[in-house]
Enzyme design. Structure first.
Site, short mmCIF file in Angstrom:
data_model
loop_
_atom_site.label_atom_id
_atom_site.label_comp_id
_atom_site.label_asym_id
_atom_site.label_seq_id
_atom_site.Cartn_x
_atom_site.Cartn_y
_atom_site.Cartn_z
N GLU A 49 0.83 -1.33 0.04
CA GLU A 49 0.20 -0.01 -0.03
C GLU A 49 0.85 1.38 -0.04
O GLU A 49 0.49 2.36 -0.49
CB GLU A 49 -0.86 -0.13 1.39
CG GLU A 49 -2.22 -0.99 1.07
CD GLU A 49 -1.79 -2.25 1.20
OE1 GLU A 49 -0.79 -2.58 1.69
OE2 GLU A 49 -2.78 -3.32 1.07
N HIS B 57 -12.13 -5.08 7.98
CA HIS B 57 -12.76 -5.10 6.98
C HIS B 57 -13.68 -4.24 6.90
O HIS B 57 -14.77 -4.59 6.03
CB HIS B 57 -13.22 -6.41 6.00
CG HIS B 57 -11.85 -7.48 5.80
ND1 HIS B 57 -10.87 -8.03 6.81
CD2 HIS B 57 -11.18 -7.59 4.51
CE1 HIS B 57 -10.09 -8.76 6.23
NE2 HIS B 57 -10.30 -8.35 4.75
#
Ligand code: TPP
Ligand code: MG
Lengths: 342, 321
Positions: free
Chosen positions: B58, B125
């Site tokens: 990321e 999530h």
């Protein structure tokens, strides 16, 4: 130039290597005087914030700056005064940024070593170590997507930065995309006060190259004659499609981490060892021994460098600082979306 | 034909790729596979070499976008889940967000964050992270709540010269449908009155808009008219539209799915309280998720975030009903 540097042993090309060597030496000299001027301005209280010098790292830095050319991407770090100048950064950009001139590229919004001109391929470092590598990757990806080839991107980091996640992600990303990236690690044996033993556990940082599936090399960076061909070679390999290159350079920082730091933690044995040699003196000696410069020339070059620095500083000291009343205080390029302050 | 919120995001990207050669998309599993949510399904085939799979990095994904942006591209980064953007946080807030301020060189790029909770997704999530990004100067943070806005705001974001955090709600991906896509762009930074009313203002954004609209419907049957403001963009925050609504209703409830400490709802309440205190007939209120990680089990999850039920209770309380 690259060809010349690579083959400096060959008869007939010695004079060309000499030209490159002399140019490199003179950038090193200019960088050293510039650094020393910043240190003295700092001691006089004329610089806001820290001063970070590249003393002892000029040979490596200049070799990288010279190996790159216009159109390439360069993300220098705090000890790259020499490489910046050789790459094409003006003396006034660095002086203006350190002295906070409103006319500088950062206009007082950022200072010291945090400067650059992204549109000229000179990326302005953020402080966060290792973070510039993937930004160089992105610039190279953009060129690829635009169908432009033949350029190289280089990022400087220190031994400490090799422990960051960003360093790992950046190198791995470049390797996966096979980008023309050169990462130069100045292993000056300390990250601030932390010695190599507390930073990594592999025998040499160059061992990391294998893990990424890229080419790695190690060199003695106190010797300009070795740095020039090594860096030119690495940049050329990247340029010609051999993928990312990792260059590990052994040297010592001959100053504090910043000018606030007396570097008392540096092992005297290291200082006394070959890695503790001052690359500028080594280069001077080389010039004299090869008959490429005599003491009169050396003194003239020194004087010229000193003058350039003094002139730039004198000029910038008369320039205005940024004005908080005319500052637009908007971080966005889309001015119509400015939130303003409360 | 019926188009989902997810279709809208895919179609907006397809149109951006088709119309603007500077656009490319970079993210995990987004190429041939089409992305974890299929937001890029078919795009790699239609636009070869411009929809690129990234390693699970990321930090480097955002760094890559910044470098490409400097070179004149308009990268779109897909985070697989908003939650993982924290692994690229440094590059977003320190690299992308500061570049223009420091150098005068704009940094146009979009980071798409599939955010918000769905039951069973658990703590890692399900996050809504608009607050932390909105806190940093130099970022635009968008939170579309409708299919139309998802489409036109994404296109608007591509046209913008700044880094945009595009918060797309995972629950809305499949649950929201429209008959057709809009032809006009949504002006970035403008809130809208999603439902007019005169008795109180409920400010919401993203998936919470639909909870708020359900409450407005429910209370309308009882004779109470709630005005629902859809922020659309949390940064910039359209204070004018909120203030004008509160001027009409005299009551404010602000609802967000993110955590309660600080954040968008606190910002709205603070602005109304400090700039429009005289407009208020009652203390302004806010409703957020509970101050714990997002729970996994549906029983806990349903009670963790605001719902039509808890919003209706807060609204009734505020109205003295
Ligand atoms: C991510 C991050 N952590 C900590 C720092 C603070 N810091 C600045 S320079 C430095 C040491 C860097 O050492 P090295 O990478 O070896 O470079 P050198 O200073 O030796 O040239 C540290 C810890 C930082 N800038 N970035
Ligand atoms: Mg070091």
């Amino acid at each position: 130039m690259v060809h010349t540097v690579l083959n400096h042993g060959a008869a007939g090309e010695v004079s060309l290597f000499r030209d490159v060597y002399v140019e490199a030496y003179r950038w090193m000299l200019l960088a050293r005087f510039l650094d020393e001027k910043f240190a003295s301005l700092y001691r006089m209280g004329k610089i806001h914030g820290g001063v970070f010098l590249g003393r002892g790292q000029e040979a490596l830095s200049v070799a990288l700056g010279l190996a790159l050319r216009k159109g390439d991407i360069f993300a220098p770090l705090i000890r790259d005064a020499a490489g910046r100048l050789a790459f094409g950064e003006s003396l006034s950009d660095s002086v203006r940024t350190y002295l906070g001139s409103a006319l500088g590229p950062m206009k007082g919004r950022d200072g010291s070593v945090h400067r650059g001109r992204p549109k000229d391929g000179l990326l302005p470092m953020i402080s966060h170590l290792g973070a510039m590598i993937s930004v160089v990757n992105g610039a190279l990806m953009a060129r690829r997507l635009k169908g432009i080839s033949g350029m190289v991107g280089a990022a400087s980091v220190g031994d400490g930065a090799t422990s960051t996640g960003s360093f790992h992600e950046g190198l791995n990303q470049a390797a996966v995309e096979r980008l023309p990236l050169v990462v130069v690690v100045a292993n000056n044996h300390y990250a601030y006060s932390t010695p190599n033993e507390r930073q990594f556990a592999c025998a040499s940082l160059v061992d990391k190259a294998a893990g990424y599936g890229i080419h790695g090399e190690e060199l003695d960076a106190t010797d300009l004659a070795g740095c020039l061909p090594a860096l030119a070679n690495a940049v050329e390999r990247a340029r010609s499609g051999s993928g990312p290159q990792l260059v590990i350079a052994r040297l010592l920082r001959l100053c504090g981490h910043g000018e606030h730091d007396d570097a008392s933690y540096i092992d005297p044995a290291l200082k006394a060892s070959p890695v503790g040699r001052d690359c500028l003196l080594v280069a001077e000696e080389y010039l004299r021994e090869s008959g490429w410069a005599d003491p009169v020339m050396l003194e003239a070059w020194r004087e010229e460098a000193r003058q350039k620095v003094e002139t730039a500083v004198a000029k910038v000291q008369r320039e205005p600082g940024p004005d908080p009343y005319t500052e637009d205080w908007c971080a966005l390029a889309s001015k119509h979306l400015a939130e303003g302050g409360v | 034909m019926s188009i989902t919120y997810l279709d809208a995001i895919r179609e907006a990207q397809a149109r951006a790729l088709a119309e603007d050669p500077r656009v490319f998309i970079y993210g995990q599993d987004i190429g041939a596979f089409g992305g974890a949510f299929k937001a890029t399904k078919g795009l790699a085939q239609r636009f070869p070499g411009r929809v690129l799979d990234s390693p699970i990095s990321e930090d480097a994904m955002i760094g890559m976008a910044v470098g490409a942006s400097v070179e004149g591209m308009r990268p779109i980064i897909e985070m697989q889940f908003a939650d993982f953007s924290t692994a690229g946080f440094n590059q977003i807030v320190n690299q992308a967000a500061t570049l223009h301020w420091r150098t005068n060189v704009p940094c146009p790029m979009i980071v798409r964050l599939p955010c918000g909770g769905t039951s069973g997704s658990g703590p890692f999530h399900s996050q809504s992270l608009e607050t932390i990004y909105a806190h940093y100067p130099g970022l635009v943070v968008l939170t579309p709540a409708t299919v139309e806005d998802a489409y036109s705001m994404l296109l608007g974001a591509v046209a913008l010269d700044d880094p945009v955090i595009f918060c797309e709600h995972k629950y809305l991906y499949y649950h929201l449908k429209a008959e057709q896509l809009p032809t006009e762009a949504t002006p970035i930074g403008k809130a809208r009155i999603a439902r007019p009313g005169r008795d109180m203002t409920v400010v919401a954004y993203s998936a919470m808009l639909h909870e708020a609209l359900a409450v407005a419907q429910e209370l309308a049957a009882e004779g109470t008219e709630i005005e629902v403001v859809d922020l659309r963009s949390v940064k910039p925050l359209d204070t004018d539209t909120v203030m004008a609504s509160v001027a009409r209703t005299g009551r404010l409830l602000c609802v967000g799915e993110a955590w309660p400490w600080g954040g968008v709802t606190a910002e709205v309440v603070a602005r109304v309280a400090s700039e429009g205190f005289g407009l208020l007939d009652a203390p302004p209120r806010r409703l957020n998720a509970k101050d714990t990680p997002v729970p996994y089990h549906p029983n806990l999850w349903a009670a963790h975030r605001p719902t039509a039920r808890s919003i209706a209770a807060a609204a009734r309380d505020l109205l003295g009903l």
